[in-house]
Design an enzyme around this catalytic site. Sequence first.
Site, PDB file in Angstrom:
ATOM      1  N   ARG A  40     -16.374  -5.416  -2.026  1.00  0.00           N
ATOM      2  CA  ARG A  40     -14.702  -5.335  -2.271  1.00  0.00           C
ATOM      3  C   ARG A  40     -14.158  -6.620  -1.355  1.00  0.00           C
ATOM      4  NH1 ARG A  40     -12.882   0.464  -0.520  1.00  0.00           N
ATOM      5  NH2 ARG A  40     -14.043  -0.122   1.540  1.00  0.00           N
ATOM      6  N   ASP A  49     -10.517  -8.081  -0.236  1.00  0.00           N
ATOM      7  CA  ASP A  49      -9.114  -7.327   0.294  1.00  0.00           C
ATOM      8  C   ASP A  49      -7.874  -8.239  -0.740  1.00  0.00           C
ATOM      9  OD1 ASP A  49     -10.254  -5.574   1.918  1.00  0.00           O
ATOM     10  OD2 ASP A  49      -9.917  -6.879   3.641  1.00  0.00           O
ATOM     11  N   ARG A  70     -12.513 -12.222   8.785  1.00  0.00           N
ATOM     12  CA  ARG A  70     -11.307 -12.789   9.323  1.00  0.00           C
ATOM     13  C   ARG A  70     -11.098 -12.586  10.699  1.00  0.00           C
ATOM     14  NH1 ARG A  70      -7.587  -9.335   5.186  1.00  0.00           N
ATOM     15  NH2 ARG A  70      -5.893 -10.171   6.650  1.00  0.00           N
TER      16      ARG A  70
END
Length: 254
Positions: free
Chosen positions: A53, A55, A201
């Site tokens: 996945r 974001d 991140r």
Amino acid sequence: MDEKNRFFIEIAYDGSAYHGWQVQPNAISVQEKLNNALKTFLRSDIETIGAGRTDTGVHAKQLYVHFDSENPLFSNSPEKAQQSLNALLPYDIAIKRIIPVHADAHARFDATSRSYEYHMHIYKNPFLINKSWQLREVPNVDKMNEAAEKLLGTKDFSCFSKSNTQVHTNICTITEAKWIQEGDHFLFKVTADRFLRNMVRAIVGTLLKIGQHDLPISYIDEVLNSKSRSMAGTSVPAHGLYLTKVVYPYIEIA
């Protein structure tokens, strides 16, 4: 009924307009657009499963998705099927390849590594809006690379994980973590067998704390040993992040 065959689709997309890859009840996702294109093309509902996945706002230069279909066009003329599906998809999502695979192939569980890039720049550039994050000060790349070397290997990366995620383990193996500077552009590249939610991140934000705020390189050891998200740096914005490569043992790298 004909036996269904399994296929991988290699896709790329600009994530700016989407709330991530995965289908959501009240938001537009990349998976929803792909599922709708396949439904229109095949005139039946298709369930797709992605390698992972991304974001909201994150981009992908390469993501693999698998699905099952008995339509002979995918096997006999994948290029024609690719052209037809691309015509049904929006401009910011592209199918790069359709690949027949064995019946048990799985886009998520069979991936042996994944690679990400995080893009940054210093000077204001209107052509990099939603594609790269503008830094306010120049970081010390040499120092950040020394700190990044400490991330290599198999470790518990709980300190870089979003809270309350439903995973069985926070152990990952990072095989590449390095910074590259080209003029006023900065690039962080990282490869691992798996990644936790928000991990890249958070890593970038932590390394920037070392490179911009004169923290010692050993700070990265403190963060890792703490296993606490509160010790790590702030997550950098999503729009600078790109999924760049997913590797499988049975697919030739394009």
